[in-house]
Design a protein around this motif. Sequence first.
Motif, PDB file in Angstrom:
ATOM      1  N   GLY A 129      42.280  45.200  26.173  1.00  0.00           N
ATOM      2  CA  GLY A 129      42.634  46.306  25.588  1.00  0.00           C
ATOM      3  C   GLY A 129      42.226  47.517  25.636  1.00  0.00           C
ATOM      4  N   GLU A 130      41.914  48.014  26.870  1.00  0.00           N
ATOM      5  CA  GLU A 130      41.243  49.334  27.055  1.00  0.00           C
ATOM      6  C   GLU A 130      42.112  50.280  27.475  1.00  0.00           C
ATOM      7  OE1 GLU A 130      38.132  48.418  30.331  1.00  0.00           O
ATOM      8  OE2 GLU A 130      36.754  47.726  28.601  1.00  0.00           O
ATOM      9  N   ARG A 131      43.014  50.007  28.066  1.00  0.00           N
ATOM     10  CA  ARG A 131      44.072  51.136  28.305  1.00  0.00           C
ATOM     11  C   ARG A 131      45.565  50.384  28.394  1.00  0.00           C
ATOM     12  NH1 ARG A 131      46.636  51.567  33.213  1.00  0.00           N
ATOM     13  NH2 ARG A 131      45.658  50.711  35.063  1.00  0.00           N
ATOM     14  N   LYS A 132      46.337  51.444  28.351  1.00  0.00           N
ATOM     15  CA  LYS A 132      47.782  51.069  28.335  1.00  0.00           C
ATOM     16  C   LYS A 132      48.199  50.685  29.775  1.00  0.00           C
ATOM     17  CE  LYS A 132      52.225  52.994  26.807  1.00  0.00           C
ATOM     18  NZ  LYS A 132      52.630  53.484  25.583  1.00  0.00           N
ATOM     19  N   VAL A 133      49.005  49.863  29.998  1.00  0.00           N
ATOM     20  CA  VAL A 133      49.607  49.317  31.251  1.00  0.00           C
ATOM     21  C   VAL A 133      50.662  50.148  31.497  1.00  0.00           C
ATOM     22  CG1 VAL A 133      50.407  47.204  32.523  1.00  0.00           C
ATOM     23  CG2 VAL A 133      48.858  46.916  30.491  1.00  0.00           C
ATOM     24  N   ASN A 134      50.814  50.498  32.919  1.00  0.00           N
ATOM     25  CA  ASN A 134      51.937  51.398  33.649  1.00  0.00           C
ATOM     26  C   ASN A 134      52.751  50.706  34.554  1.00  0.00           C
ATOM     27  OD1 ASN A 134      50.758  51.825  35.808  1.00  0.00           O
ATOM     28  ND2 ASN A 134      49.364  53.153  35.238  1.00  0.00           N
ATOM     29  N   GLU A 135      53.848  51.492  35.005  1.00  0.00           N
ATOM     30  CA  GLU A 135      54.658  50.575  36.168  1.00  0.00           C
ATOM     31  C   GLU A 135      53.779  49.975  37.014  1.00  0.00           C
ATOM     32  OE1 GLU A 135      55.056  53.961  34.596  1.00  0.00           O
ATOM     33  OE2 GLU A 135      56.636  53.057  33.183  1.00  0.00           O
ATOM     34  N   LEU A 136      52.735  50.899  37.764  1.00  0.00           N
ATOM     35  CA  LEU A 136      52.203  50.355  38.972  1.00  0.00           C
ATOM     36  C   LEU A 136      51.504  49.291  38.668  1.00  0.00           C
ATOM     37  CD1 LEU A 136      51.498  50.957  42.028  1.00  0.00           C
ATOM     38  CD2 LEU A 136      49.722  52.358  41.128  1.00  0.00           C
ATOM     39  N   ASP A 137      50.823  49.020  37.421  1.00  0.00           N
ATOM     40  CA  ASP A 137      50.240  47.688  36.989  1.00  0.00           C
ATOM     41  C   ASP A 137      50.967  46.605  37.108  1.00  0.00           C
ATOM     42  OD1 ASP A 137      47.755  49.252  36.743  1.00  0.00           O
ATOM     43  OD2 ASP A 137      48.330  49.811  34.460  1.00  0.00           O
ATOM     44  N   TYR A 138      52.256  46.899  36.588  1.00  0.00           N
ATOM     45  CA  TYR A 138      53.129  45.711  36.394  1.00  0.00           C
ATOM     46  C   TYR A 138      53.603  45.393  37.840  1.00  0.00           C
ATOM     47  CZ  TYR A 138      53.596  45.379  31.378  1.00  0.00           C
ATOM     48  OH  TYR A 138      53.565  45.579  30.103  1.00  0.00           O
ATOM     49  N   LEU A 139      54.057  46.582  38.742  1.00  0.00           N
ATOM     50  CA  LEU A 139      54.409  46.158  39.937  1.00  0.00           C
ATOM     51  C   LEU A 139      53.347  45.452  41.037  1.00  0.00           C
ATOM     52  CD1 LEU A 139      56.509  46.786  42.336  1.00  0.00           C
ATOM     53  CD2 LEU A 139      55.272  48.948  42.714  1.00  0.00           C
ATOM     54  N   CYS A 140      51.960  45.896  40.949  1.00  0.00           N
ATOM     55  CA  CYS A 140      51.135  45.200  41.601  1.00  0.00           C
ATOM     56  C   CYS A 140      50.616  43.964  41.375  1.00  0.00           C
ATOM     57  CB  CYS A 140      49.688  45.857  41.459  1.00  0.00           C
ATOM     58  SG  CYS A 140      49.739  47.541  42.600  1.00  0.00           S
ATOM     59  N   PHE A 141      51.018  43.470  39.747  1.00  0.00           N
ATOM     60  CA  PHE A 141      50.697  42.195  39.238  1.00  0.00           C
ATOM     61  C   PHE A 141      51.787  41.523  39.544  1.00  0.00           C
ATOM     62  CE2 PHE A 141      51.754  39.212  35.737  1.00  0.00           C
ATOM     63  CZ  PHE A 141      50.634  38.518  35.631  1.00  0.00           C
ATOM     64  N   PHE A 142      53.149  41.643  39.667  1.00  0.00           N
ATOM     65  CA  PHE A 142      54.200  40.796  40.151  1.00  0.00           C
ATOM     66  C   PHE A 142      54.168  40.509  41.512  1.00  0.00           C
ATOM     67  CE2 PHE A 142      56.077  42.082  35.889  1.00  0.00           C
ATOM     68  CZ  PHE A 142      56.112  41.138  35.317  1.00  0.00           C
ATOM     69  N   ILE A 143      53.711  41.529  42.506  1.00  0.00           N
ATOM     70  CA  ILE A 143      53.824  41.513  43.891  1.00  0.00           C
ATOM     71  C   ILE A 143      52.624  40.551  44.246  1.00  0.00           C
ATOM     72  CG2 ILE A 143      53.194  42.666  45.954  1.00  0.00           C
ATOM     73  CD1 ILE A 143      54.578  44.927  45.125  1.00  0.00           C
ATOM     74  N   TYR A 144      51.455  40.701  43.635  1.00  0.00           N
ATOM     75  CA  TYR A 144      50.359  39.884  43.838  1.00  0.00           C
ATOM     76  C   TYR A 144      50.622  38.261  43.200  1.00  0.00           C
ATOM     77  CZ  TYR A 144      45.666  38.061  43.560  1.00  0.00           C
ATOM     78  OH  TYR A 144      44.647  37.244  44.389  1.00  0.00           O
ATOM     79  N   VAL A 145      50.998  37.935  41.993  1.00  0.00           N
ATOM     80  CA  VAL A 145      51.266  37.011  41.492  1.00  0.00           C
ATOM     81  C   VAL A 145      52.414  36.244  42.444  1.00  0.00           C
ATOM     82  CG1 VAL A 145      52.229  35.527  39.582  1.00  0.00           C
ATOM     83  CG2 VAL A 145      50.264  37.240  39.281  1.00  0.00           C
ATOM     84  N   GLY A 146      53.414  37.005  42.954  1.00  0.00           N
ATOM     85  CA  GLY A 146      54.512  36.577  43.484  1.00  0.00           C
ATOM     86  C   GLY A 146      53.964  36.091  44.929  1.00  0.00           C
ATOM     87  N   CYS A 147      53.091  36.737  45.679  1.00  0.00           N
ATOM     88  CA  CYS A 147      52.609  36.520  46.733  1.00  0.00           C
ATOM     89  C   CYS A 147      51.702  35.165  46.658  1.00  0.00           C
ATOM     90  CB  CYS A 147      51.708  37.667  47.555  1.00  0.00           C
ATOM     91  SG  CYS A 147      52.438  38.776  48.001  1.00  0.00           S
ATOM     92  N   THR A 148      50.981  34.955  45.712  1.00  0.00           N
ATOM     93  CA  THR A 148      50.227  33.774  45.385  1.00  0.00           C
ATOM     94  C   THR A 148      51.015  32.824  45.189  1.00  0.00           C
ATOM     95  OG1 THR A 148      48.504  35.495  44.407  1.00  0.00           O
ATOM     96  CG2 THR A 148      48.297  32.736  44.021  1.00  0.00           C
ATOM     97  N   PHE A 149      52.189  32.721  44.534  1.00  0.00           N
ATOM     98  CA  PHE A 149      52.716  31.615  44.428  1.00  0.00           C
ATOM     99  C   PHE A 149      53.587  31.287  45.293  1.00  0.00           C
ATOM    100  CE2 PHE A 149      51.619  32.087  39.584  1.00  0.00           C
ATOM    101  CZ  PHE A 149      51.249  30.623  39.440  1.00  0.00           C
ATOM    102  N   PHE A 150      54.383  32.312  45.980  1.00  0.00           N
ATOM    103  CA  PHE A 150      55.139  31.934  47.201  1.00  0.00           C
ATOM    104  C   PHE A 150      54.375  31.582  48.426  1.00  0.00           C
ATOM    105  CE2 PHE A 150      56.929  33.587  51.091  1.00  0.00           C
ATOM    106  CZ  PHE A 150      58.157  32.854  50.879  1.00  0.00           C
ATOM    107  N   PHE A 151      53.066  31.980  48.535  1.00  0.00           N
ATOM    108  CA  PHE A 151      52.378  31.351  49.813  1.00  0.00           C
ATOM    109  C   PHE A 151      51.631  29.964  49.588  1.00  0.00           C
ATOM    110  CE2 PHE A 151      52.313  35.987  51.257  1.00  0.00           C
ATOM    111  CZ  PHE A 151      53.251  35.570  52.298  1.00  0.00           C
ATOM    112  N   ILE A 152      51.549  29.551  48.111  1.00  0.00           N
ATOM    113  CA  ILE A 152      50.772  28.382  48.030  1.00  0.00           C
ATOM    114  C   ILE A 152      51.672  26.821  48.478  1.00  0.00           C
ATOM    115  CG2 ILE A 152      51.631  27.869  45.735  1.00  0.00           C
ATOM    116  CD1 ILE A 152      48.011  27.802  46.437  1.00  0.00           C
ATOM    117  N   ASN A 153      52.939  27.259  48.446  1.00  0.00           N
ATOM    118  CA  ASN A 153      53.722  25.891  49.191  1.00  0.00           C
ATOM    119  C   ASN A 153      54.857  26.483  49.773  1.00  0.00           C
ATOM    120  OD1 ASN A 153      52.260  23.639  49.178  1.00  0.00           O
ATOM    121  ND2 ASN A 153      52.424  23.240  47.050  1.00  0.00           N
TER     122      ASN A 153
END
Length: 153
Positions: A129-153
């Motif tokens: 709850g420290e700061r407002k999330v912006n588009e770059l935060d979402y973009l990095c989050f989805f790329i990172y989580v996507g890479c994590t799940f995509f590369f797991i199997n």
Amino acid sequence: MARPIFYFQSLKSFDIWTIGFYILFTISLFSMIDLNKDIDIINVYSLSTQLCLYSFCYKSLRNLSVYFIWIAIGIFHLFMYFNLKDDMIHSAISLRNTFLFQVFRFLSAKIQGQELVCPSRGGTTDLFGERKVNELDYLCFFIYVGCTFFFIN
């Protein structure tokens, strides 16, 4: 005067406990498993490391003392990846994402001048709850989580 995004400070008890537990867990895990047979264990280890770091430790990673310790762990994961990639192709790939997270954090700090944060469930602020999330935060989050799940199997 506001604190800069990255700073040096002594380790807090949260950092000592999480890093200590993680190192002990890693040593015990890799000493007990057969790396050629226990692919599911490597998958869970890799996935949980990535998601916990991104979700819960991003705030403490602003401390460069903590950051450099996790960079060392990320380099260890890269080493493990290169040693396991021929035998456990998909499982080992996710080990390199520990380092990828640090790259996203650095890019976020350079591009937007503020720390990369993990979006909360409500989506308007970060998890703490420290700061407002912006588009770059979402973009990095989805790329990172996507890479994590995509590369797991």
